[in-house]
Design an enzyme around this catalytic site. Sequence first.
Site, short mmCIF file in Angstrom:
data_model
loop_
_atom_site.label_atom_id
_atom_site.label_comp_id
_atom_site.label_asym_id
_atom_site.label_seq_id
_atom_site.Cartn_x
_atom_site.Cartn_y
_atom_site.Cartn_z
N GLU A 127 0.82 -1.22 0.00
CA GLU A 127 0.00 0.00 0.00
C GLU A 127 0.85 1.28 0.00
O GLU A 127 0.45 2.30 0.55
CB GLU A 127 -0.96 0.00 1.19
CG GLU A 127 -1.97 -1.14 1.15
CD GLU A 127 -2.94 -1.13 2.34
OE1 GLU A 127 -2.56 -0.61 3.41
OE2 GLU A 127 -4.06 -1.63 2.17
N GLU A 196 -7.02 -7.52 -0.88
CA GLU A 196 -7.66 -7.37 0.43
C GLU A 196 -9.11 -6.93 0.28
O GLU A 196 -9.40 -5.78 -0.03
CB GLU A 196 -6.91 -6.34 1.30
CG GLU A 196 -5.54 -6.80 1.76
CD GLU A 196 -4.93 -5.88 2.81
OE1 GLU A 196 -5.69 -5.06 3.39
OE2 GLU A 196 -3.71 -5.96 3.04
#
Length: 750
Positions: A127, A196
């Site tokens: 991320e 995710e």
Amino acid sequence: MWPKLVAEAKDGGADCIESYVFWNGHEPAPGQYYFEERFDLVRFVRIVKDAGLYMMLRIGPFVAAEWNFGGVPVWLHYVPGTVFRTNNEPFKSHMKRFTTYIVDMMKKEQLFASQGGPIILAQIENEYGDIEQPYGADAKPYAMWAASMALAQNTGVPWIMCQQYDAPDPVINTCNSFYCDQFKPNSPTKPKLWTENWPGWFQTFGESNPHRPPEDIAFAVARFFGKGGSVQNYYVYHGGTNFGRTAGGPFITTSYDYDAPIDEYGLRRLPKWAHLRDLHKSIKLCEHTLLYGNSSFLSLGPQLEADVYTDNSGGCIAFLANVDTEKDKVVTFQNRSYDLPAWSVSILPDCKNVVFNTAKVQSQTLMMDMVPSRLQTSKLDGWSIFREKIGIWGKSDLVRNGFIDHINTTKDYTDYLWYTTSFHVDRSHLAGGNHAVHIDSKGHAVQAFLNNELIGSAYGNGSKSSFSVEMPIKLRAGKNELSLLSMTVGLQTAGPFYEWVGAGLTSVKISGMENGTVDLSSNNWAYKIGLEGEYYSLFKPDQGKNERWMPQTEPPKNQPLTWYKVNVDVPQGDDPVGLDMQSMGKGQAWLNGNAIGRYWPRTSSVSDRCTSSCNYRGSFSPNKCRTGCGQPTQRWYHVPRSWFHPSGNTLVIFEEKGGDHTKITFSRRTVSSVCSFVSEHYPLIDLESWDGSTPDDGRNAAKVKLSCPKVKISLLLSLRVLEIPAEPADPINKEAATIRTLYPLSRRPV
């Protein structure tokens, strides 16, 4: 627990297990590696392989994950010149060394798919694309370096970078979110991967409990595959427990249950687990055409969509979606009518028959309960205690004028750091008597003592670690000793330059003096790292007979800074076990030397966003569906049964604030009741044997199935029927239905 957890995931329709690799767990000191017990990475991957599943290895090595320090070792912060996650040579050197160590370990064991192993994908970084801007010109070179370094490992499997919008070919950029149907990879040659999908959310001490409805999760997954998705992963399908001091945040709970399909204790969360299992089966019925067919998009009306796939062998599948957040609708597709509840997707593996609708939950619901099981103490050995000395025990570790940072001092070897100072008060300055100490702290918590007496406690929270507090005090003429125990509750997990976020005291003042306010901040302060009980390892089994333990027939209650030890028996049965700590204040617990973790039955506000019901319709956020307002965020603490010995089990508690140890109990996690919803609009379809030969013409009988693990159902307590009018304007609107009790059903058999 690993084999059973992996088996439960496989039974739930998973093809692949995804896991992070926790750098600070595997390299606790520079060049010293640890891969034993819970950190036995090779064993975990082999268990996945033995189950016939694939593996996605998220090496990171930064992982976030609400894990302490984001998974990066604290020692790395103190390597001279190191700045995390940027174009910084010391950081890149250590990151490359650890990544190479993990890759070489997997290669040696033949675990990459290119070697015949289960690992089909590997991840570098995590991320980073979301936080590049604060790192300025050094961000992009670092991200490109990370990709290049990973590719040079020659694993023979693709590498991914989640939320890395400019991931260079052939590294695949992926999506992390509650919804990823609109996500597009940065190249048409890359598959659409969702690393995710959050089926719940994490918790911080003092918050209510978040829940994501299974209908919404299924909606998001069906939309993703309808829009061309290739891989979808639940973060997390099972979250488990942040044992010891692994929870980060700060203030992340010891439980990492996450409202996941498999709960913290390893049990199926129903109906979520089963609803998603049926979704997975339904998607698998479409697999061939999804892989080899061509897609087309049809608008079927306002907020009504169809994603259709056809292949050369005559296969045709359709995902019919109603994205309206309020209204159920009837849609016409290929000359047939279909009822579509609001915010739902129907899956048609043959473009004719609906085998699954995301809003129609057919699985039973299991109501779980924590059943108390007395903390059976040995008849021979009662409770023993050890009282921490307030302030400096032994010799001070250092003395400074003014304050030093808590984390820079402890290096996170402990949660605890004593700050102590003394000051003189003239009797003439005691006039008035309304004295108070004012404490400012960067976080996370403090216990304050004046002249060896507890005067109060203060804490930050998950949204703001820093705090200020005013505590009334009673001064005495002459010398006064002020001892402040600063405490951390997990280190920062993520964010730009997160490793520089500190903790500890920043200001201490005494008010109410005749000569005004006295600032003690620049006083001469003595510091002591950790607790005396930690120094003597009172939590270790071989310290059970340590002479420092004092046997007590009736140990004192509600005493701060007290260690408790007692011998306990194994709770009966084989149900998972939790330690009920509602009667205690805050601290840590161990069983037979195994660190259960931080406990803190901190109560959430009665007005902390809770609702009496949860509407699955519309975009989900962690604030949407919450329960437990006015209750402890975490009351029970998971104790794996494998930690118990047949006899001679030692439970050790360190209590910071004060509590009633006599009310500590074990609890067994069991099913208390089962229930299910059945409707003629929810026909039960056998997804295992479905081949399209039996058309869905509305004649399939509605059925309900109830089962209770290890228990025989002997009594059907109640049957409530929603009787829908024959031709209602809104056929699925339960609010328009009338409720009456019927048995047997007049319209459909049960």
